[in-house]
Write a protein that holds these residues in place. Structure first.
Motif, PDB file in Angstrom:
ATOM      1  N   ALA A  83       6.060  -1.842  -4.168  1.00  0.00           N
ATOM      2  CA  ALA A  83       6.933  -1.563  -3.088  1.00  0.00           C
ATOM      3  C   ALA A  83       6.621  -0.384  -2.435  1.00  0.00           C
ATOM      4  O   ALA A  83       6.430  -0.213  -1.361  1.00  0.00           O
ATOM      5  CB  ALA A  83       8.321  -1.775  -3.393  1.00  0.00           C
ATOM      6  N   ARG A  84       6.346   0.868  -3.162  1.00  0.00           N
ATOM      7  CA  ARG A  84       6.278   2.111  -2.725  1.00  0.00           C
ATOM      8  C   ARG A  84       4.849   1.994  -1.822  1.00  0.00           C
ATOM      9  O   ARG A  84       4.750   2.697  -0.735  1.00  0.00           O
ATOM     10  CB  ARG A  84       6.208   3.306  -3.646  1.00  0.00           C
ATOM     11  N   GLU A  85       3.782   1.519  -2.770  1.00  0.00           N
ATOM     12  CA  GLU A  85       2.441   1.244  -1.849  1.00  0.00           C
ATOM     13  C   GLU A  85       2.554   0.642  -0.720  1.00  0.00           C
ATOM     14  O   GLU A  85       1.940   1.082   0.624  1.00  0.00           O
ATOM     15  CB  GLU A  85       1.588   0.873  -2.684  1.00  0.00           C
ATOM     16  N   GLU A  86       3.185  -0.537  -0.441  1.00  0.00           N
ATOM     17  CA  GLU A  86       3.398  -1.466   0.493  1.00  0.00           C
ATOM     18  C   GLU A  86       4.321  -0.485   1.612  1.00  0.00           C
ATOM     19  O   GLU A  86       3.730  -0.693   2.926  1.00  0.00           O
ATOM     20  CB  GLU A  86       4.036  -2.767   0.205  1.00  0.00           C
ATOM     21  N   PHE A  87       5.261  -0.004   1.392  1.00  0.00           N
ATOM     22  CA  PHE A  87       5.996   0.783   2.428  1.00  0.00           C
ATOM     23  C   PHE A  87       5.348   1.902   2.941  1.00  0.00           C
ATOM     24  O   PHE A  87       5.399   2.306   4.216  1.00  0.00           O
ATOM     25  CB  PHE A  87       7.568   1.023   1.637  1.00  0.00           C
ATOM     26  N   SER A  88       4.400   2.465   2.053  1.00  0.00           N
ATOM     27  CA  SER A  88       3.845   3.629   2.625  1.00  0.00           C
ATOM     28  C   SER A  88       2.678   3.180   3.535  1.00  0.00           C
ATOM     29  O   SER A  88       2.253   3.788   4.642  1.00  0.00           O
ATOM     30  CB  SER A  88       3.088   4.541   1.195  1.00  0.00           C
ATOM     31  N   ALA A  89       1.772   2.023   3.091  1.00  0.00           N
ATOM     32  CA  ALA A  89       0.929   1.607   4.009  1.00  0.00           C
ATOM     33  C   ALA A  89       1.152   1.001   4.993  1.00  0.00           C
ATOM     34  O   ALA A  89       0.709   1.078   6.350  1.00  0.00           O
ATOM     35  CB  ALA A  89      -0.062   0.699   3.072  1.00  0.00           C
TER      36      ALA A  89
ATOM     37  N   GLU B 171      15.266   5.398  -4.446  1.00  0.00           N
ATOM     38  CA  GLU B 171      15.868   6.255  -5.374  1.00  0.00           C
ATOM     39  C   GLU B 171      15.124   6.981  -6.459  1.00  0.00           C
ATOM     40  O   GLU B 171      15.179   7.858  -6.672  1.00  0.00           O
ATOM     41  CB  GLU B 171      17.043   5.355  -5.726  1.00  0.00           C
ATOM     42  N   GLY B 172      13.969   5.919  -6.779  1.00  0.00           N
ATOM     43  CA  GLY B 172      13.036   6.411  -7.879  1.00  0.00           C
ATOM     44  C   GLY B 172      12.159   7.552  -7.283  1.00  0.00           C
ATOM     45  O   GLY B 172      11.933   8.383  -7.958  1.00  0.00           O
ATOM     46  N   ALA B 173      11.776   7.421  -6.001  1.00  0.00           N
ATOM     47  CA  ALA B 173      11.007   8.466  -5.352  1.00  0.00           C
ATOM     48  C   ALA B 173      11.823   9.575  -5.249  1.00  0.00           C
ATOM     49  O   ALA B 173      11.180  10.905  -5.364  1.00  0.00           O
ATOM     50  CB  ALA B 173      10.352   7.898  -4.061  1.00  0.00           C
TER      51      ALA B 173
ATOM     52  N   ARG C 121       5.091  14.419  -4.567  1.00  0.00           N
ATOM     53  CA  ARG C 121       5.053  14.282  -2.973  1.00  0.00           C
ATOM     54  C   ARG C 121       4.610  13.044  -2.347  1.00  0.00           C
ATOM     55  O   ARG C 121       5.093  12.608  -1.200  1.00  0.00           O
ATOM     56  CB  ARG C 121       4.041  15.278  -2.267  1.00  0.00           C
ATOM     57  N   THR C 122       3.573  12.271  -2.903  1.00  0.00           N
ATOM     58  CA  THR C 122       2.950  11.312  -2.609  1.00  0.00           C
ATOM     59  C   THR C 122       4.267  10.041  -2.036  1.00  0.00           C
ATOM     60  O   THR C 122       4.317   9.428  -1.074  1.00  0.00           O
ATOM     61  CB  THR C 122       1.954  10.559  -3.343  1.00  0.00           C
ATOM     62  N   PRO C 123       4.965   9.608  -3.234  1.00  0.00           N
ATOM     63  CA  PRO C 123       5.858   8.595  -3.228  1.00  0.00           C
ATOM     64  C   PRO C 123       6.990   9.198  -1.956  1.00  0.00           C
ATOM     65  O   PRO C 123       7.717   8.225  -1.360  1.00  0.00           O
ATOM     66  CB  PRO C 123       6.671   8.410  -4.293  1.00  0.00           C
TER      67      PRO C 123
END
Length: 208
Positions: A32-38, A76-78, A115-117
């Protein structure tokens, strides 16, 4: 003659899937974090998250519910490292709390692993009202309320407003440095930034 196995309701994950446990849930959050980021919040879908995680869409709904709830869990996790300041920082002596809080907050942003997430989440929050509302809610719940409670216990006036102004200073500076990357702030030495921001945070929290 044996009884036929019960049919699985449409859209429900199988028992094997649901028994996959925490590892599967974490894999979904990472995807999910990767998808939201991209893609950003609007262009990300539950189906896309499921595909990236190698699971069925129903399993994403099973663990998290709606896309907004998936996003909130990812946020929340990030954000946990940045918002979960240790008790020694928040509950220590008020003298120097501005520097302790500022140094901790920027320390999380300076760490490439955390920082990435954070960048992925904040970028979505900047461009989407739903994502922004989730971001505000978590910042309020996990950072500002802790600080406000500390100030309130010491009978400081306008404790909530003071905490919000301090948080605005920190989050705003982080946005300009790491997300928007305005120069010379983006490339300035971190110690110089801490030295400049910490007194302002201290002033919001403790000045008359």
């Amino acid at each position: 003659m044996t009884d036929a196995a019960p049919r699985r309701g449409r859209g429900r994950p199988t028992r094997t899937q649901t028994e996959a446990g925490p590892a599967t849930r974490d894999r979904i959050l990472d995807a999910a974090r990767e998808e939201f980021s991209a893609r950003g919040y609007e262009k990300t879908s539950v189906r896309g998250i499921a595909k990236a995680a190698g699971v069925d869409s129903a399993l994403v709904h099973h663990y998290f519910g709606t896309k907004e709830q998936v996003f909130e869990a990812a946020v929340e996790g990030a954000m946990a490292p940045a918002l979960g300041a240790p008790e020694t920082i928040v509950d220590g002596p008020l003298d120097g709390v501005g520097e302790r809080l500022t140094r901790f907050f920027f320390g999380v942003w300076e760490n490439p692993t955390s920082r990435t997430p954070l960048l992925a989440i904040v970028r979505s929050a900047v461009n989407n009202d739903t994502a922004a509302a989730v971001f505000r809610r978590l910042v309020a719940a996990q950072l500002m309320r802790r600080i406000a409670a500390r100030l309130d216990a010491l009978d400081a006036p306008d404790a909530e407003l003071r905490a919000e102004l301090a948080a605005a200073q920190l989050v705003g500076a982080a946005m300009l440095r790491y997300v928007i990357r305005i120069e010379p702030l983006a490339s300035a030495d971190i110690e110089r930034i801490v030295a400049a921001v910490a007194p302002v945070v201290q002033g919001h929290l403790t000045n008359p």
